[in-house]
Scaffold this motif. Structure first.
Motif, mmCIF file in Angstrom:
data_model
loop_
_atom_site.group_PDB
_atom_site.id
_atom_site.type_symbol
_atom_site.label_atom_id
_atom_site.label_comp_id
_atom_site.label_asym_id
_atom_site.label_seq_id
_atom_site.Cartn_x
_atom_site.Cartn_y
_atom_site.Cartn_z
ATOM 1 N N ALA A 307 0.432 -0.733 -2.561
ATOM 2 C CA ALA A 307 0.243 -2.157 -2.837
ATOM 3 C C ALA A 307 1.535 -2.787 -3.353
ATOM 4 C CB ALA A 307 -0.882 -2.346 -3.856
ATOM 5 N N THR A 308 2.279 -2.030 -4.156
ATOM 6 C CA THR A 308 3.525 -2.555 -4.724
ATOM 7 C C THR A 308 4.594 -2.774 -3.660
ATOM 8 O OG1 THR A 308 3.137 -1.613 -6.904
ATOM 9 C CG2 THR A 308 5.413 -2.044 -6.326
ATOM 10 N N VAL A 309 4.821 -1.762 -2.819
ATOM 11 C CA VAL A 309 5.911 -1.929 -1.852
ATOM 12 C C VAL A 309 5.586 -3.021 -0.836
ATOM 13 C CG1 VAL A 309 6.868 0.380 -2.131
ATOM 14 C CG2 VAL A 309 5.153 -0.008 -0.382
ATOM 15 N N ARG A 310 4.299 -3.212 -0.533
ATOM 16 C CA ARG A 310 3.953 -4.291 0.396
ATOM 17 C C ARG A 310 4.043 -5.650 -0.290
ATOM 18 N NH1 ARG A 310 1.413 -3.590 5.172
ATOM 19 N NH2 ARG A 310 2.097 -5.745 5.283
ATOM 20 N N ALA A 311 3.659 -5.702 -1.566
ATOM 21 C CA ALA A 311 3.792 -6.973 -2.284
ATOM 22 C C ALA A 311 5.271 -7.350 -2.373
ATOM 23 C CB ALA A 311 3.176 -6.864 -3.678
ATOM 24 N N ALA A 312 6.099 -6.346 -2.602
ATOM 25 C CA ALA A 312 7.533 -6.602 -2.682
ATOM 26 C C ALA A 312 8.103 -6.921 -1.307
ATOM 27 C CB ALA A 312 8.249 -5.377 -3.268
ATOM 28 N N GLY A 313 7.458 -6.372 -0.284
ATOM 29 C CA GLY A 313 7.958 -6.583 1.071
ATOM 30 C C GLY A 313 9.205 -5.780 1.356
ATOM 31 N N VAL A 314 9.258 -4.537 0.842
ATOM 32 C CA VAL A 314 10.441 -3.712 1.109
ATOM 33 C C VAL A 314 10.205 -2.848 2.335
ATOM 34 C CG1 VAL A 314 11.249 -3.621 -1.247
ATOM 35 C CG2 VAL A 314 9.671 -1.880 -0.452
ATOM 36 N N GLU A 315 11.283 -2.456 2.945
ATOM 37 C CA GLU A 315 11.204 -1.569 4.091
ATOM 38 C C GLU A 315 11.194 -0.133 3.613
ATOM 39 O OE1 GLU A 315 10.430 -3.725 6.961
ATOM 40 O OE2 GLU A 315 11.186 -1.753 7.574
ATOM 41 N N GLY A 316 10.408 0.705 4.248
ATOM 42 C CA GLY A 316 10.550 2.137 4.003
ATOM 43 C C GLY A 316 9.763 2.652 2.809
ATOM 44 N N ILE A 317 9.424 3.921 2.910
ATOM 45 C CA ILE A 317 8.683 4.618 1.870
ATOM 46 C C ILE A 317 9.639 5.618 1.242
ATOM 47 C CG2 ILE A 317 6.765 6.211 1.484
ATOM 48 C CD1 ILE A 317 5.827 3.462 2.354
ATOM 49 N N TRP A 318 9.736 5.596 -0.066
ATOM 50 C CA TRP A 318 10.729 6.394 -0.776
ATOM 51 C C TRP A 318 10.019 7.523 -1.509
ATOM 52 C CZ3 TRP A 318 15.334 7.889 -0.677
ATOM 53 C CH2 TRP A 318 16.129 8.126 -1.790
ATOM 54 N N LEU A 319 10.141 8.735 -0.978
ATOM 55 C CA LEU A 319 9.377 9.859 -1.526
ATOM 56 C C LEU A 319 9.710 10.178 -2.988
ATOM 57 C CD1 LEU A 319 7.069 11.558 -0.480
ATOM 58 C CD2 LEU A 319 8.706 13.187 0.412
ATOM 59 N N PRO A 320 10.969 10.177 -3.407
ATOM 60 C CA PRO A 320 11.254 10.424 -4.826
ATOM 61 C C PRO A 320 10.528 9.454 -5.749
ATOM 62 C CG PRO A 320 13.269 10.539 -3.553
ATOM 63 C CD PRO A 320 12.199 10.069 -2.620
ATOM 64 N N ALA A 321 10.345 8.225 -5.300
ATOM 65 C CA ALA A 321 9.623 7.265 -6.135
ATOM 66 C C ALA A 321 8.163 7.697 -6.270
ATOM 67 C CB ALA A 321 9.695 5.870 -5.523
ATOM 68 N N ILE A 322 7.562 8.110 -5.171
ATOM 69 C CA ILE A 322 6.175 8.574 -5.205
ATOM 70 C C ILE A 322 6.067 9.798 -6.100
ATOM 71 C CG2 ILE A 322 4.298 9.526 -3.820
ATOM 72 C CD1 ILE A 322 5.377 7.856 -1.474
ATOM 73 N N GLU A 323 7.049 10.687 -5.987
ATOM 74 C CA GLU A 323 7.030 11.898 -6.810
ATOM 75 C C GLU A 323 7.113 11.560 -8.295
ATOM 76 O OE1 GLU A 323 10.265 13.849 -4.904
ATOM 77 O OE2 GLU A 323 8.957 14.931 -3.489
ATOM 78 N N SER A 324 7.863 10.509 -8.619
ATOM 79 C CA SER A 324 7.995 10.157 -10.037
ATOM 80 C C SER A 324 6.673 9.676 -10.624
ATOM 81 C CB SER A 324 9.073 9.088 -10.241
ATOM 82 O OG SER A 324 8.601 7.819 -9.830
ATOM 83 N N LEU A 325 5.756 9.271 -9.737
ATOM 84 C CA LEU A 325 4.453 8.811 -10.221
ATOM 85 C C LEU A 325 3.449 9.940 -10.365
ATOM 86 C CD1 LEU A 325 4.040 5.586 -8.050
ATOM 87 C CD2 LEU A 325 4.846 5.749 -10.408
ATOM 88 N N GLY A 326 3.794 11.098 -9.811
ATOM 89 C CA GLY A 326 2.964 12.277 -10.037
ATOM 90 C C GLY A 326 1.788 12.477 -9.106
ATOM 91 N N GLN A 327 1.724 11.724 -8.009
ATOM 92 C CA GLN A 327 0.626 11.960 -7.067
ATOM 93 C C GLN A 327 1.202 11.984 -5.656
ATOM 94 O OE1 GLN A 327 -2.369 8.884 -6.326
ATOM 95 N NE2 GLN A 327 -3.969 10.446 -6.464
ATOM 96 N N VAL A 328 1.325 13.171 -5.095
ATOM 97 C CA VAL A 328 1.972 13.328 -3.789
ATOM 98 C C VAL A 328 1.004 14.032 -2.836
ATOM 99 C CG1 VAL A 328 3.956 14.321 -2.589
ATOM 100 C CG2 VAL A 328 4.183 13.583 -4.972
#
Lengths: 429, 421
Positions: A307-328
């Motif tokens: 929801a955040t990356v789409r609200a921001a309208g950024v391109e691409g999915i950044w795996l390290p960011a997902i990892e920092s949230l603890g649910q992969v």
């Protein structure tokens, strides 16, 4: 078209539970088409993203940009590509209830790639989830039991009836189908015997080796079984099975205190339908309990991230960011999957989310940094339709402060976006 | 599910013979039966515990606890190894440890060789487990995290300790891991979780004006009246500054942005957090990924690997504690949700019950509790618990100066002469 048109708030509630969004424009689209709750549920049930082996082009450090096709290859480096690929699916406008159910089942039939040690096997398992997410639960249970990744994860791989491995035999009942208290240790042992004989061989295909399986029936639950079909049928014959599955669905999609008679009634329909998942999901989503369950759930990190990356309208999915949230995906913390709810609303999760949001660059809204209606635009992109006075005041004051100190437009946009995606309204599901 | 009564052995606990007994923890002398003055007088083994603690403990307010969890169920019989036991080898034809895989510890028992050199300074508690164990990870994890019989909702055992240690609500505990351990769930918000993927800022964080304004906005949103699940959200938001202050107060020797990705990095951080004197009294870590010790298959190799990782970490931790001058202040204690089945299963070990725990620091070195009986097994072939985990926990509470009955139900008392209290 049937029934009363959805309000933005109602549409947002339904979309939050049934997708990884809502994403910018979705709520407006639903409202402008005058869809009713039932219309939208049926539309979401019909949306199925096809499953293709080609993960698209990826940049691998050694190989440069290549096409990754997980059908035929098994390279450890492809894990990251594979996980990113799945999250990209979730974050797409074309993902509906089917994709959410894939994620739900992945949290039930937990599997960790760290132990499976094969991107190809994980990918094949996901293909099975794709095929059966809204299909026949008995077939799903069967196919997951003899799935290569699952065989490796819960040690069914190479288990022999003479001295079977108990891991899957226990967890299939405890976690996946019946729950504690609805089976005995003797059932664990018998089930493990009946499930023995399966092997993942070198080319990663799964085979049954009869010499390692059972030759004659053993008592299991209320039946006599000697193979996976027997085990599955015996489990489905238990009243606890439908109730357990419905319970998991309630926890994941509805939240709040369970109404015992509703659960029982849904379980009975599930059983009577021959354990068909789609009608069950439809019943749940059309129910009063679901409609009244606004704000009962908390957005888990993956949902929040999409929801955040789409609200921001950024391109691409950044795996390290997902990892920092603890649910992969494919990295559950333990066999019982991911917890729901408040566990995720810790101070450090908030901190990780804040850091992540502040590091997003090239936002679609960067250009709107100087727009006087930026707060409204961001709330709209975030599909927040119930903003509290406190949140609105805080956002307005932040907007004014940033403007007054002549902050660069991209930094202003990013800072305001961060505040929006950290507000209580965005955190709930 | 089989329901069992309490699973204690009928034998009593091994008596710790204080005063008169010789100190019999002699590396290299395990099979020297003549070394103990008691062995000729009784059929019981020689005293296996030191008379006095290894280190005189610091005052209570200075003490800290580092809990290392071995996730998945660590096999007690591969940790504390019975020597010269035919029965052990019968039960474990391919997974019994002997020869170079074992180092001497006390009379009749060795330790997993990964712990080489540490033996004389460790306290090993044998037979520890739940009084009515089940074979479910989920259920047993709940028991160990909560410290109470029955399922766990609400604060965890370590969390209750934090709440007691921190009446003013300051952070007393840190959980390092992908998600915070339920063991450290508190009522008063006195613990925090640090995700392993977290990057801690370097010593010179930029303090941009927009960051400050953002914080102010978050605080404002946190101050609003709670609605539904958002209530927790608010509390978490309002603690952000507190967390940052706490982290900023923990010295970062490199000054660079650091990570908590490896077990050793996490242990380093734990030591520094305690040393910083900002009120952190408890740190919980996992020494491996989830279910790493759940060796249903290929036990020998897998256990050697994960236990080796644990032992290396313990060794490293002890060095760091010593280097920081904290030897009299830090107690290290292990937990694991259960042990493993007595009889091996095709090179693997199924879920079990009683196991052993390891303690390091101001402890009475040696073997405590009762060795796991290989002959008295329950109806599922599992080892019998001789020490309820509640007593183990009561000992940890007492170490920290917390009255055990204030954090544990059932009146469990600390073990005598296990930890210097």
């Amino acid at each position: 078209m049937t029934g009363t048109p959805l309000t933005p708030l109602e549409a947002a509630h339904l979309l939050r539970r049934s997708t990884f969004g809502p994403f910018p424009g979705m709520v407006q689209d639903v409202v402008s088409r005058g869809l009713s709750h039932e219309d939208l549920v049926d539309e979401l049930l019909a949306k199925v993203l096809p499953f293709t082996p080609n993960l698209g082009k990826a940049d691998l450090p050694d190989d440069g940009a290549i096409d990754i096709d997980l059908e035929d290859t098994d390279d450890m480096r492809y894990y990251r590509v594979f996980k990113r690929w799945w999250v990209r699916r979730m974050a797409s406008d074309d993902a509906g209830l089917h994709e959410k159910m894939m994620w739900f089942w992945h949290g039930v039939f937990t599997t960790s790639h760290l132990k499976v040690d094969s991107s190809n096997l994980c990918w094949r398992q996901l293909r099975t989830l794709h095929k059966l997410a809204l299909g026949d639960f008995g077939t799903l249970l069967h196919d997951m039991t003899v799935d290569g990744a699952m065989l490796r994860f819960l040690d069914g791989d190479g288990s022999v009836a003479q001295a079977p491995n108990e891991n899957y035999g226990r967890e299939v009942m405890e976690l996946f189908t019946l729950g504690l208290g609805h089976y005995t240790q003797k059932d664990v042992e018998a089930g493990s015997k009946a499930l023995a004989g399966w092997k993942v061989i070198d080319d990663l295909t799964v085979h049954f080796q009869p010499q390692n399986g059972l030759r004659k029936d053993v008592p299991y639950l209320t039946k006599k079984v000697r193979d996976v079909n027997g085990v599955v049928d015996a489990i489905l014959a238990q009243k606890a099975c439908a109730e357990h599955v419905v319970g998991r669905i309630w926890e994941f999609f509805v939240g709040g205190d369970r109404d015992a008679s509703t659960v029982e009634s849904w379980a009975e329909s599930f059983r009577n339908s021959g354990y068909q998942i789609k009608p069950l999901v439809r019943t749940v989503f059309l129910s009063e309990e679901f409609r009244a369950s606004t704000n009962q759930l908390v957005r888990t990190p993956i949902e929040w991230y999409c929801a955040t990356v789409r609200a921001a309208g950024v391109e691409g999915i950044w795996l390290p960011a997902i990892e920092s949230l603890g649910q992969v995906p494919y990295e559950p913390p333990n066999v019982s999957g991911w917890p729901g709810g408040r566990v995720w609303l810790t101070t450090t999760q908030q901190r990780s989310r804040a850091e992540l949001a502040m590091e997003l660059t090239d936002l679609e809204v960067d250009a709107l940094g100087d727009n006087p209606d930026l707060v409204e635009i961001l709330l709209d992109r975030a599909s927040i339709h119930n903003v509290s006075d406190a949140t609105r005041a805080a956002l307005t004051q932040l907007d004014q402060g940033l403007t007054a100190s002549a902050t660069a437009p991209e930094i202003k946009a990013r800072t305001l976006l961060t505040a929006v995606v950290l507000c209580p309204e965005f955190a709930s599901a | 599910m089989t329901s069992q009564g309490p699973r204690f052995t009928r034998r009593g606990m091994l008596k710790v013979l204080g005063g008169s007994a010789a100190f019999a923890v002699l590396p290299g002398c395990t099979n020297d039966k003549g070394s103990s003055p008691q062995s000729s007088a009784k059929t019981k083994p020689a005293p296996l515990v030191a008379n006095s603690p290894l280190i005189k403990p610091a005052s209570v307010d200075q003490r800290a606890l580092i809990v290392i969890e071995l996730p998945g169920g660590n096999d007690g019989l591969s940790t504390l190894i019975p020597l010269e036991s035919g029965r052990y080898h019968d039960l474990r034809p391919t997974t019994a440890l002997s020869g170079d895989d074992v180092v001497p510890f006390v009379d009749g028992y060795g330790l997993n060789a990964a712990l080489k050199g540490l033996g004389p300074e460790l306290a090993v508690v044998s037979g520890v487990g739940a009084s009515s164990p089940t074979l479910s990870h989920f259920e047993m994890l709940s028991r160990w995290w909560s410290g109470n019989p029955g399922s766990a909702t609400g604060p965890g055992f370590l969390g209750r300790l934090c709440d007691r240690l921190s009446p003013d609500g300051q952070f007393a505990g840190i959980s390092i891991g992908t998600i915070p351990t339920p063991a450290l769930t508190t009522t008063k918000g006195t613990s925090i979780g640090l995700p392993t993927a977290m990057r801690l800022r370097g010593s010179d964080p930029t303090d941009l004006a927009h960051d400050r304004m953002l914080r102010k906005a978050l605080d404002a949103m946190a101050a609003a009246p709670p609605q539904g699940p958002g209530a927790t959200n608010h509390r978490a938001l309002s603690q952000l500054d507190g967390v940052d202050q706490m982290l900023a107060a923990v010295p970062n020797p490199t000054g660079q942005s650091e990570e908590l990705a490896t077990f050793k990095e996490q242990l380093d951080f734990a030591v520094r957090a305690i040393q910083a004197g900002v009120g952190i009294r408890i740190v919980h870590l996992n020494c491996a990924t989830a279910a790493a010790f759940d060796t249903h298959e290929g036990h020998r190799e897998r256990h050697a690997e994960v236990f080796g990782g644990f032992a290396d970490g313990l060794r490293h931790l002890r060095q760091q504690v010593a280097a920081a001058g904290l030897e009299d202040r830090v107690l290290v204690a292990t937990t694991s949700e259960f042990g493993r089945r007595a009889k091996e299963n095709n090179g693997g070990l199924d879920h079990g019950t009683a196991s052993v725990a390891i303690l390091s620091g101001p402890v009475y070195p040696g073997l405590h509790g009762e060795p796991l009986s290989l002959n008295e097994l329950d109806q599922d072939g599992n080892l019998l618990t001789s020490l309820d985990l509640a007593r183990y926990y009561a000992t940890l509470a007492a170490w920290l100066g917390v009255e055990p009955k204030s954090v544990l139900k059932g009146g469990a008392t600390p073990l005598d002469r296990l930890v210097a209290i």
